[in-house]
Design a protein around this motif. Structure first.
Motif, PDB file in Angstrom:
ATOM      1  N   ASN A  10       1.124  -1.327  -0.210  1.00 17.89           N
ATOM      2  CA  ASN A  10      -0.095   0.065   0.377  1.00 17.89           C
ATOM      3  C   ASN A  10       0.921   1.098  -0.072  1.00 17.89           C
ATOM      4  O   ASN A  10       1.692   1.602   0.910  1.00 17.89           O
ATOM      5  CB  ASN A  10      -1.036   0.346   1.336  1.00 17.89           C
ATOM      6  CG  ASN A  10      -2.005   1.344   0.915  1.00 17.89           C
ATOM      7  OD1 ASN A  10      -1.566   2.267   1.038  1.00 17.89           O
ATOM      8  ND2 ASN A  10      -2.275   1.074   2.236  1.00 17.89           N
ATOM      9  N   TYR A  27       1.112  -7.178   1.876  1.00 12.16           N
ATOM     10  CA  TYR A  27       0.411  -6.190   2.916  1.00 12.16           C
ATOM     11  C   TYR A  27       0.358  -6.289   4.225  1.00 12.16           C
ATOM     12  O   TYR A  27       0.374  -7.291   4.385  1.00 12.16           O
ATOM     13  CB  TYR A  27      -1.410  -5.962   2.417  1.00 12.16           C
ATOM     14  CG  TYR A  27      -1.602  -5.413   1.110  1.00 12.16           C
ATOM     15  CD1 TYR A  27      -1.313  -4.149   0.675  1.00 12.16           C
ATOM     16  CD2 TYR A  27      -1.894  -6.336  -0.109  1.00 12.16           C
ATOM     17  CE1 TYR A  27      -1.607  -3.383  -0.709  1.00 12.16           C
ATOM     18  CE2 TYR A  27      -2.424  -5.947  -1.429  1.00 12.16           C
ATOM     19  CZ  TYR A  27      -1.961  -4.804  -1.798  1.00 12.16           C
ATOM     20  OH  TYR A  27      -1.841  -4.561  -2.581  1.00 12.16           O
ATOM     21  N   CYS A  32      -4.955  -2.525   5.262  1.00 12.03           N
ATOM     22  CA  CYS A  32      -4.206  -1.746   3.881  1.00 12.03           C
ATOM     23  C   CYS A  32      -4.662  -2.559   2.247  1.00 12.03           C
ATOM     24  O   CYS A  32      -4.633  -1.520   1.306  1.00 12.03           O
ATOM     25  CB  CYS A  32      -2.639  -2.186   4.362  1.00 12.03           C
ATOM     26  SG  CYS A  32      -2.078  -0.876   5.467  1.00 12.03           S
ATOM     27  N   ASP A  36      -5.998  -0.340  -0.499  1.00  7.70           N
ATOM     28  CA  ASP A  36      -5.498  -0.830  -1.463  1.00  7.70           C
ATOM     29  C   ASP A  36      -5.760  -0.965  -3.086  1.00  7.70           C
ATOM     30  O   ASP A  36      -6.073   0.174  -3.634  1.00  7.70           O
ATOM     31  CB  ASP A  36      -4.143  -1.265  -1.538  1.00  7.70           C
ATOM     32  CG  ASP A  36      -2.958  -0.712  -2.916  1.00  7.70           C
ATOM     33  OD1 ASP A  36      -2.960   0.397  -3.133  1.00  7.70           O
ATOM     34  OD2 ASP A  36      -2.618  -2.224  -3.963  1.00  7.70           O
TER      35      ASP A  36
END
Length: 130
Positions: A10, A27, A32, A36
Motif C-alpha cells: 500500500n 500487505y 491496507c 489499496d
C-alpha cells in the motif's frame, strides 16, 4: 536463516513487515489490502463514475424543469445551470406527435434538441417508444 525485510505494498502505508508467515504476503494488514484495492478500482473506473455523476446532475436539472412544467428552454441557460452535453446518453427514436424524433432518455425523462435550430432543449411529455 533470517527472513528478508518486506514493505507493505500500500503506497500510503509502506510499513516494514518483519514477522510474516508467507513470502507471498504483500500487505501489513487487511485494512491496507482493502484500501489499496479500493483506491485502484476507483482509479480504473474514474471515467465511468464521472459519466454517471454527470448524467445524474443532468437528470436533476431536467426533472426540476419537468416538475415545474417548463418544457422548452434555451440550451445556453441549461449549461449555465450545470447541464453538461458531454454526459448525454445515446440517442433513441420516439414517436412525438406522430413524427419519429431523435431523443435522449435519462430514467423517466425523454428530451431532445429542437429540430429547427438545436439551441433549445425540449422535454417531451407524451411519447411512444419506437
Amino acid at each position: 536463516m533470517k527472513k528478508p525485510i518486506k514493505f507493505c505494498k500500500n503506497p500510503d502505508c509502506e510499513e516494514e513487515m518483519q514477522d510474516y508467515k508467507s513470502s507471498k504476503k504483500l500487505y501489513c494488514s487487511d485494512k491496507c489490502r482493502n484500501y489499496d484495492g479500493h483506491k485502484r478500482r476507483t482509479e480504473e473506473n474514474l471515467e465511468f463514475n464521472l459519466s454517471r455523476k454527470g448524467m445524474i446532475e443532468n437528470y436533476k436539472l431536467l426533472k426540476l424543469y419537468q416538475d415545474r412544467d417548463i418544457l422548452i428552454e434555451d440550451l445556453d441557460k441549461f449549461e449555465k445551470l450545470g447541464f453538461n452535453t458531454k454526459y448525454l446518453p445515446e440517442t433513441k427514436f420516439f414517436k412525438v406527435g406522430g413524427v419519429l424524433t431523435k431523443c435522449y432518455q435519462i430514467k423517466d425523462i425523454v428530451f431532445g434538441l429542437d429540430p429547427k435550430d438545436e439551441t433549445k432543449i425540449i422535454i417531451y411529455k407524451k411519447i411512444e417508444k419506437k
